[in-house]
Scaffold this active site. Structure first.
Site, PDB file in Angstrom:
ATOM      1  N   GLU A 297       1.883 -20.171 -28.328  1.00  9.38           N
ATOM      2  CA  GLU A 297       1.241 -19.785 -27.070  1.00  9.38           C
ATOM      3  C   GLU A 297      -0.141 -19.177 -27.308  1.00  9.38           C
ATOM      4  O   GLU A 297      -0.488 -18.148 -26.731  1.00  9.38           O
ATOM      5  CB  GLU A 297       2.137 -18.811 -26.299  1.00  9.38           C
ATOM      6  CG  GLU A 297       3.476 -19.433 -25.951  1.00  9.38           C
ATOM      7  CD  GLU A 297       4.364 -18.564 -25.064  1.00  9.38           C
ATOM      8  OE1 GLU A 297       4.338 -17.334 -25.244  1.00  9.38           O
ATOM      9  OE2 GLU A 297       5.073 -19.127 -24.221  1.00  9.38           O
ATOM     10  N   ASP A 375      13.232 -20.719 -22.783  1.00  5.45           N
ATOM     11  CA  ASP A 375      12.679 -19.370 -22.665  1.00  5.45           C
ATOM     12  C   ASP A 375      13.476 -18.496 -21.706  1.00  5.45           C
ATOM     13  O   ASP A 375      13.028 -18.260 -20.584  1.00  5.45           O
ATOM     14  CB  ASP A 375      11.214 -19.477 -22.188  1.00  5.45           C
ATOM     15  CG  ASP A 375      10.452 -18.179 -22.360  1.00  5.45           C
ATOM     16  OD1 ASP A 375      10.959 -17.276 -23.051  1.00  5.45           O
ATOM     17  OD2 ASP A 375       9.344 -18.070 -21.796  1.00  5.45           O
ATOM     18  N   GLU A 403      12.834 -10.890 -17.030  1.00 10.56           N
ATOM     19  CA  GLU A 403      11.618 -11.664 -16.769  1.00 10.56           C
ATOM     20  C   GLU A 403      11.823 -12.814 -15.773  1.00 10.56           C
ATOM     21  O   GLU A 403      11.097 -12.935 -14.798  1.00 10.56           O
ATOM     22  CB  GLU A 403      11.088 -12.217 -18.099  1.00 10.56           C
ATOM     23  CG  GLU A 403       9.894 -13.135 -17.925  1.00 10.56           C
ATOM     24  CD  GLU A 403       9.358 -13.660 -19.256  1.00 10.56           C
ATOM     25  OE1 GLU A 403       9.893 -13.292 -20.315  1.00 10.56           O
ATOM     26  OE2 GLU A 403       8.401 -14.454 -19.219  1.00 10.56           O
TER      27      GLU A 403
END
Ligand SMILES: *[C@@H]1O[C@H](CO)[C@@H](O)[C@H](O)[C@H]1NC(C)=O
Ligand SMILES: *[C@@H]1O[C@H](CO)[C@@H](O)[C@H](O)[C@H]1NC(C)=O
Ligand SMILES: *[C@@H]1O[C@H](CO)[C@@H](O)[C@H](O)[C@H]1NC(C)=O
Ligand SMILES: *[C@@H]1O[C@H](CO)[C@@H](O)[C@H](O)[C@H]1NC(C)=O
Ligand SMILES: *[C@@H]1O[C@H](CO)[C@@H](O)[C@H](O)[C@H]1NC(C)=O
Ligand SMILES: *[C@@H]1O[C@H](CO)[C@@H](O)[C@H](O)[C@H]1NC(C)=O
Ligand SMILES: *[C@@H]1O[C@H](CO)[C@@H](O)[C@H](O)[C@H]1NC(C)=O
Ligand SMILES: *[C@@H]1O[C@H](CO)[C@@H](O)[C@H](O)[C@H]1NC(C)=O
Ligand SMILES: *[C@@H]1O[C@H](CO)[C@@H](O)[C@H](O)[C@H]1NC(C)=O
Ligand SMILES: *[C@@H]1O[C@H](CO)[C@@H](O)[C@H](O)[C@H]1NC(C)=O
Ligand SMILES: *[C@@H]1O[C@H](CO)[C@@H](O)[C@H](O)[C@H]1NC(C)=O
Ligand SMILES: *[C@@H]1O[C@H](CO)[C@@H](O)[C@H](O)[C@H]1NC(C)=O
Length: 835
Positions: A297, A375, A403
């Site tokens: 990333e 993820d 998240e």
């Protein structure tokens, strides 16, 4: 503590702000028989204040006093035969108190607990183990459990870490509990009292290390002044048996060190890291090690120099070897992909990158693998990388911070999700290969292994932003110690410790917590399609379209007839072939793939029938309705506990559950509208697109308000909302009510944006029913949005309103800042109708 005890003993439930978490030591009554089971002395076998054994002694003293009002004297070192707790290491006990029998060999950090009435022995294999044993005994006392026990408890793995994603400026990536307890303005904070309290909580669930800074790491952590600060943090944690680790930025030799390279094979780079490591150990002699996110990333890594990930990891491993530290190296490495390629698949990346490197990592490297291949989604299959590393130590990475799972503004109890992976049998070489036996090192005979969880506590007194989310931190610690434990039993210990022993509280909170993940999965994304949140913005509310049409590879491949990723070997990405044969065969074949992962593995028409007999599309519709309905019941279940939980926590939790009832409907409608629109297939139960009790704001008479087309379209009822004509115009929307006279719950759907606190008033015939402010950014924990969308959409309800047919409904909206008092619709809900 004393004040709390006094109030509680008078029968008043004291207000609580959450700071003590599950270590409240709330008062319990103890008379007659019970008294005889309370020890009168505590023998502490180490008098050094910085020793975990000293801490164990003082926790025991505070706990006995606070729970049962019983004062136990502390004696240092000298053994007493009876009516006492003795706490220390096995070795100290043998030296001080004489022989011991019946104690099995303990593993590192393990302990022996024996309670025979008022005679209690808490003996650790080391100081840390003794402290763990003391917390175990206190947990029994706090749950009113006086059973005579004698058992050893040992960790299933040496690595039981948490990761904080704290930034040097004090912000926290994906943190929902306020700013950092560690950092502020580029430095370590002066006042470390919260760090001490965090250490206490972590020790009580046997976490032995914290990586304190974000994996997207900032090299300025390594300046001399910050190294001193790290030393201070480590000093505060040490008495709790908690070590610190730090995340590193791969490019530090260049950005901080001034070298012109960060090539891991370059000798100047190697020397630079050795020197940094040496300085770190001067400040933190027992540092646990490093956590590294590289080539991921946008973070720099060895690939920049055409070096392998193992060469990158080994650079740090070698620097740490003289000090006994370890490198946690993240397997979360992937590249941007092109969706036009049918066989492109981000889920394959970890195995593609790491399998060829198996056996090339130094012995003190542990590959840290997210539970699923993408993820932290609401459901993922077990990462196949666990079944592809035989000569490399591995650890599982979990995420306590929610998240993609409601950001602490939705209740989601996570251990049942984690167990789908921990208990999964990968059948390597046709032999039992549970993930929990792989990460502990048992299956492939590795010394290192264990778990890490991203936690992200902040300065909020609730730590995570919500009291109920603490069950996830507690549950993580328990599973890191023993992944075979039962999530419901863990939850119930937590409930008793957090809310007391009332059986109604226990039953109710168990039920709603255990339903919370299935409900969230139902109304967010089901059948293995992932959490259909906005992956390009906040990761919070619904935005299914954001998954596709970009390089991030979290694709659904939804079009007007079909949906899902074909991950088969025969016709798809080949991902299913990354599993051992037995598992690969199950996922390769659509008829043996479980429904809840169907769209993860197969691309099918919306009309494809599941094992359940339903079509894909009808399952979507039904699950979203049942999920939102479950969320409605969470609020009423919680409200039944009024008076049984202290006012402060009752209201804090009630407010969140109330919000969740509304936002679950936002989710439900957005996802259903989206796929209804895309597929054109009607809901056989005629709910999707039919809302007989709604009045759309855009259909009301507007004065000062104008119509606004919301994007994404599915996050507004009828895709349209209203906003004030400018940010200094007060808007009014009126309409005549055409529903039969009766009692209704009035629900108003509106948007609460970041950057303003609009104010709304709701009237019936000029009689004010209610008013509210758009201040959720101060009150809720999730990442706010600056747009009218699925993150900012929310609902407020006014219950039991008497309505006459022909009444005039009026809403007055006063904009503030960039927030134009947006409104979507009003629903008149007859009793029992969810809308
Ligand atoms: C007591 O604890 C201190 C600090 O942890 C440690 O240095 C010391 O060795 C311990 N003493 C004994 C006798 O174990
Ligand atoms: C009391 O605690 C022990 C040890 O943790 C446990 O085995 C036992 O089941 C508990 N008893 C009750 C009644 O909860
Ligand atoms: C790293 O931290 C320094 C000091 O706080 C700050 O100035 C800098 O912007 C940070 N860098 C990044 C990439 O966040
Ligand atoms: C990268 O390394 C590989 C193997 O060491 C080598 O075959 C390749 O030519 C290198 N590529 C570049 C661009 O240096
Ligand atoms: C993706 O691949 C298609 C087809 O090969 C090509 O037309 C398109 O430009 C590519 N997109 C990107 C972002 O590279
Ligand atoms: C892995 O270890 C096994 C023995 O444990 C050995 O036979 C094998 O060669 C090793 N493989 C690699 C790639 O190092
Ligand atoms: C904690 O967070 C809540 C919102 O979740 C906020 O209302 C409260 O002010 C915060 N308290 C502290 C002490 O930060
Ligand atoms: C096989 O893959 C192609 C894309 O390459 C896709 O269009 C087709 O639907 C797939 N066939 C089956 C039976 O899944
Ligand atoms: C899926 O739908 C398409 C378009 O309606 C159709 O051509 C195809 O035959 C269907 N496939 C299956 C397996 O039903
Ligand atoms: C989830 O949805 C399924 C399908 O509609 C339903 O059977 C189940 O009860 C739901 N569970 C929850 C907790 O909402
Ligand atoms: C889907 O939405 C678009 C744009 O809002 C609209 O033009 C289209 O008719 C809708 N399709 C269906 C099947 O509802
Ligand atoms: C209204 O919006 C304008 C332009 O966005 C902005 O400059 C102004 O500060 C806003 N007014 C208020 C009262 O927030």
């Amino acid at each position: 503590m004393r004040i709390l005890f006094f109030l509680a003993s008078l029968g008043i439930v004291a207000a609580e702000n959450g700071l003590d978490g599950w270590l409240r030591y709330a008062s319990l009554s103890c008379t007659g028989q019970c008294r005889s089971k309370l020890p009168a002395n505590i023998v502490v076998l180490n008098a050094t204040e910085t020793s975990p054994i000293y801490i164990a002694g003082s926790e025991l003293q505070i706990g006995l006093k606070s729970i049962y009002g019983s004062h136990a004297e502390i004696t240092w070192g000298k053994c007493k035969a009876s009516s006492s707790v003795v706490v220390g290491t096995v070795e100290q006990y043998r030296e001080t108190c004489g022989s011991l029998s019946g104690i099995p060999e303990l593993e590192e950090d393990g302990f022996w607990l024996s309670t025979q009435g008022d005679k209690v022995r808490i003996l650790g294999s080391n100081d840390r183990g003794a402290l763990y044993g003391a917390f175990e005994y206190l947990s029994m006392l706090a749950q009113g459990n006086f059973s005579a026990v004698a058992y050893a408890s040992n960790p299933s793995a040496p690595i039981r870490w948490v990761n904080q994603w704290d930034n040097m400026d004090g912000s926290i990536e994906r943190g929902y509990g306020g700013p950092s307890i560690f950092f502020k303005d580029g430095a370590i904070v002066e006042d470390l009292s919260r760090v001490k309290q965090y250490g206490r909580l972590l020790a009580s669930v046997r976490i032995n290390a914290v990586v304190i800074n974000n994996v997207n790491a900032n090299a300025t952590l390594l300046t001399p002044e910050n190294l001193k600060g790290l030393g201070r943090i480590a000093d505060v944690f040490r008495p709790y048996g908690v070590k610190i680790g730090i995340s590193l930025n791969f490019a530090s030799p260049e950005t901080l060190g001034g070298l012109d390279t960060y090539d891991p094979l370059d000798t100047s780079v190697i020397d630079w890291w050795s020197s940094v490591t040496e300085q770190l150990y001067q400040n933190v002699p027992d540092m646990a090690g490093y956590l590294v996110k590289a080539d991921s990333e946008g973070e720099p890594g060895p690939a920049v120099y055409n070096r392998t990930l193992s060469q990158g990891a080994n650079l740090f491993a070698k620097a740490l070897q003289p000090y006994g530290g370890i490198v946690m190296f993240r397997a979360f490495v992937y590249n941007q992909l092109n969706e036009s390629n049918w066989d492109a698949d981000r889920a394959k990346a970890a195995v593609d990158f790491f399998k060829p490197l198996d056996g090339e990592f130094e012995e003190n490297v542990v590959v840290q693998i997210k539970f699923g291949p993408i993820d932290f989604q609401v459901r993922e299959p077990t990462s196949p990388l666990f079944a592809n590393l035989f000569n490399t130590s591995s650890a599982i990475e979990l995420e306590v911070t929610q998240e993609y799972l409601g950001q602490q503004s939705h209740l989601v109890y996570l251990p049942p999700l984690w167990k789908t992976v921990l208990d999964f049998d990968l059948r390597v070489d046709h032999k039992p290969s549970l993930v929990r036996d792989i990460i502990t090192g048992k299956r492939f005979n590795r010394k290192l292994g264990g778990s890490a969880a991203v936690v992200n506590v902040g300065t909020n007194t609730t730590w995570l932003g919500s009291h109920l989310s603490m069950s996830n931190l507690y549950g993580y610690g328990r599973l890191a110690w023993n992944a075979a434990d039962d999530p419901e039993a863990i939850l119930q210990d937590w409930i008793r410790l957090t809310f007391g022993l009332d059986p109604t509280v226990l039953k109710t909170l168990t039920q709603l917590s255990m339903e919370s993940w299935p409900a969230y999965e139902n109304y967010s994304g089901n059948l293995g399609i992932q959490t259909l949140t906005d992956i390009l913005y906040t990761h919070y509310g619904p935005n299914p379209q954001s998954q596709d049409g970009n390089g991030w590879g979290q694709w659904t491949r939804a079009d007007s007839t079909s949906i899902g990723m074909d991950r088969t070997v025969s016709n798809g990405t080949g991902y299913s072939g990354q599993y051992p044969d037995e598992i690969a065969a199950i996922y390769e074949d659509i008829s043996t793939t479980p429904d809840d992962l169907l769209l993860w593995f197969h691309h099918v028409n919306y009309t494809h029938r599941l094992h359940s007999g339903k079509t894909i599309i009808q399952h979507f519709y039904d699950a979203h309705y049942s999920g939102a309905e479950s969320a409605q019941s969470f609020l009423t279940q919680w409200e039944s506990l009024k008076g049984k939980v202290d006012e402060e926590r009752y209201n804090h939790i009630r407010h969140r559950l109330d919000y969740q009832t509304g936002h679950s409907i936002v989710w439900r409608d957005a996802i259903n509208n989206f796929y209804h629109n895309l597929s054109g297939i009607p809901d056989t139960s005629k709910r999707v697109g039919h809302h007989p009790w709604r009045i759309e704001a855009e259909n009301m008479n507007l004065d000062g308000y104008k119509v606004y087309t919301v994007s994404p379209f599915e996050t507004a009822s009828g895709s349209i909302a209203i906003v004030t004509a400018s940010n200094d115009t007060v808007g009014t929307a009126t309409t005549k009510v055409d529903f039969p006279s009766g009692t209704y719950d009035l629900a108003v759907n509106y948007y609460d944006l970041y950057g303003g606190k609009s104010h709304w008033e709701l009237y019936l015939n000029n009689h004010q029913i209610g008013e509210w402010a758009g201040n959720s950014e101060d009150v809720l924990s999730h990442t706010p949005s600056i747009y009218l969308d699925g993150h900012s959409a929310m609902r407020i309800k006014f219950r039991g309103v008497m309505v006459q047919k022909g009444d005039v409904l009026k809403i007055v909206g006063k904009p503030d800042g960039v927030e134009p008092a947006p409104l979507d619709y009003v629903a008149f809900l007859p009793q029992g109708v969810v809308d």
